[in-house]
Design a protein around this motif. Sequence first.
Motif, PDB file in Angstrom:
ATOM      1  N   GLY A  27     -73.611 -40.590  16.420  1.00  0.00           N
ATOM      2  CA  GLY A  27     -74.121 -41.881  17.671  1.00  0.00           C
ATOM      3  C   GLY A  27     -75.178 -42.648  17.013  1.00  0.00           C
ATOM      4  O   GLY A  27     -75.699 -43.143  17.792  1.00  0.00           O
ATOM      5  N   LEU A  28     -74.722 -42.338  15.501  1.00  0.00           N
ATOM      6  CA  LEU A  28     -75.996 -43.933  14.888  1.00  0.00           C
ATOM      7  C   LEU A  28     -75.800 -45.028  15.120  1.00  0.00           C
ATOM      8  O   LEU A  28     -76.323 -45.626  15.076  1.00  0.00           O
ATOM      9  CB  LEU A  28     -75.475 -43.306  13.514  1.00  0.00           C
ATOM     10  CG  LEU A  28     -76.411 -41.885  13.371  1.00  0.00           C
ATOM     11  CD1 LEU A  28     -76.132 -41.699  11.727  1.00  0.00           C
ATOM     12  CD2 LEU A  28     -77.623 -42.442  13.300  1.00  0.00           C
ATOM     13  N   SER A  29     -74.354 -45.325  15.775  1.00  0.00           N
ATOM     14  CA  SER A  29     -73.239 -46.690  15.830  1.00  0.00           C
ATOM     15  C   SER A  29     -72.457 -46.291  17.441  1.00  0.00           C
ATOM     16  O   SER A  29     -72.638 -45.440  17.482  1.00  0.00           O
ATOM     17  CB  SER A  29     -72.551 -47.118  15.023  1.00  0.00           C
ATOM     18  OG  SER A  29     -71.483 -47.837  15.309  1.00  0.00           O
ATOM     19  N   ALA A  77     -77.778 -40.780  19.266  1.00  0.00           N
ATOM     20  CA  ALA A  77     -77.422 -39.291  18.185  1.00  0.00           C
ATOM     21  C   ALA A  77     -78.446 -38.308  19.052  1.00  0.00           C
ATOM     22  O   ALA A  77     -78.885 -38.386  19.669  1.00  0.00           O
ATOM     23  CB  ALA A  77     -78.407 -39.353  17.053  1.00  0.00           C
ATOM     24  N   GLY A  78     -78.345 -36.965  18.106  1.00  0.00           N
ATOM     25  CA  GLY A  78     -78.952 -35.319  18.527  1.00  0.00           C
ATOM     26  C   GLY A  78     -78.370 -34.530  17.302  1.00  0.00           C
ATOM     27  O   GLY A  78     -77.807 -34.363  16.560  1.00  0.00           O
ATOM     28  N   PRO A  79     -79.358 -33.606  17.844  1.00  0.00           N
ATOM     29  CA  PRO A  79     -79.247 -32.597  16.701  1.00  0.00           C
ATOM     30  C   PRO A  79     -78.354 -31.719  16.961  1.00  0.00           C
ATOM     31  O   PRO A  79     -78.303 -30.693  16.194  1.00  0.00           O
ATOM     32  CB  PRO A  79     -80.745 -32.061  16.734  1.00  0.00           C
ATOM     33  CG  PRO A  79     -81.875 -31.923  17.825  1.00  0.00           C
ATOM     34  CD  PRO A  79     -80.469 -33.413  18.203  1.00  0.00           C
TER      35      PRO A  79
END
Lengths: 290, 264
Positions: free
Chosen positions: A56-58, A75-77
């Motif tokens: 989810g960083l791109s 992004a997520g944990p």
Amino acid sequence: MSDFLIITDLAKRFPSPKGPVAVVKDFNLSIKKGEFITLIGHSGCGKSTVLAMVAGLSDASEGNIIMAGKELSGAGPDRGVVFQSPCLLPWMTAKQNVMLGVDQVYYTASSIERNQIAEYYLSKVGLGDAMHKYPAELSQGMRQRCGIARAFALNPKMLLLDEPFGMLDSLTKFELQEVLLDLWRKDRKTALMVTHDVDEAIFLSDRVVMMTDGPEANVGEIVEVHFPRPRNRKQIMEDPEYYRLKDELIGFLEERAHKKHHDSIAPTTPAAPAADTEGPAAPLQTTVTT
Amino acid sequence: MKKQPLFPYDWIVLPILGTAVVILFWVILSSTVSKDLPDPAKTWEESRLYIFEPFADRGMQDKGILSLLGLSLLTVAKGYFLALLIGVPLGFALGLSDAFAKMFDPIIQVLRPVSPLAWLPLGVILFFGTGKDANPWGALFTIALCSMWPTVLNTAVGVRAVPQDYLNVARVLKLSKWKTLWKILVPATLPYMFTGFRISLGIAWLAIVAAEMLTGTAGVGGFLWSEYNAGNNSRIILCIAAIGLVGFVLDKLMGLAEAQFKTA
């Protein structure tokens, strides 16, 4: 059916002076729950780009990624990422780095419980005595241990590893591969790892996904690795099957990875040495670089 | 890497030699072309009282040298604190928001090179109508305004230079905006900020003397000006030496603080 992660028609385009260039195109892959998958390919083929999109960083230019029945966005944990440079924050101790994530995920737990979680994972990766040190005081290998602890401590649904051992010497690398497998075996997190190290891919994974060269890289071939777990490096190294797999991977990377462009572009590379000849003779080249 | 000494004790011998050259130049100057310039002996003779009774209080401007420096430092501290209080958030805004940067960067670049001497009258005018004592407030305004820019610009550069890796950590952990700011952006920007703080303090110290000279506020700059008007030329030199020494010490102290964050 029991696919945990489904990547469909994934594409990533980057702008360039000659218009957008698709680094990755038509990338399809399904990963079952608890599977350990490695993505292998030449440097710059877009394997890290795929991982970044799963993390989810791109943002994906096309296609979608479904994890546990839900389409991913951002992004997520729930996805623990282990970066190549461990990305520890230098102004925090090893423990504070792990706690940063633990505090986010276990916000309902008491502070004692959160401390215990962080300490548990730090001692699991062998940082029990060094958890109050700052990254600058830790060796490269210890920093990566901390990076692994941080990812596992989130109790994520999935692990994403971006060439986590790429910057380590081979002895440390072997050690950390074991540390990783040990932790992974406990709760069988679904894992997706990017590497360009053929031995690492075979030792760790259930399936090795080979990517073709970019631009427009996608899945070339998939090789299944059936060695029983827990794996013993020495036993595996003595198994003829290991060399068959290795030959297959290297054969792909040296020849077939480029193939699809040979139709359009005149081949400039001379015929690669016959890596797919029979026999267990180990090719000298184990790490593929371009 | 430590440099080889040129000869034993060069670190103390050479600076003394350099200072001696300057003093010699001063002696020659005062005995030839500039007869009004007191020579070192006369300077010492006439300044001694201010050094040996550093906290004496003989009048509005006529105080021991440490009292004067103390007054100036107090004003600088207030103005500098104000500068940081405004400068840091402004720097963060410039670094974080492209729109904000595009809006305000040009005006900042134009205002930044304006000398304290130019700002001061405006500062005093600003406070005329407030019923307050316009001079000290004007001085404060000038110090804050002039010393703010290095902090603003360095903070902005620092925020833009935060490695993407650190921001990725924040995104993966889904840190809140607030937590990202305090746990990641501020610590990552601190080394840059401190460089700004250091330059800002130097400018604040430059500005105070100018401000005191123009407004006649008590302090080392005010004293310098009143002694000039009274024709006590020796004490002008005393003031210059004192201002220089304090500026040097301030810069060293900030350098130490800065080094603390550089290693982190």
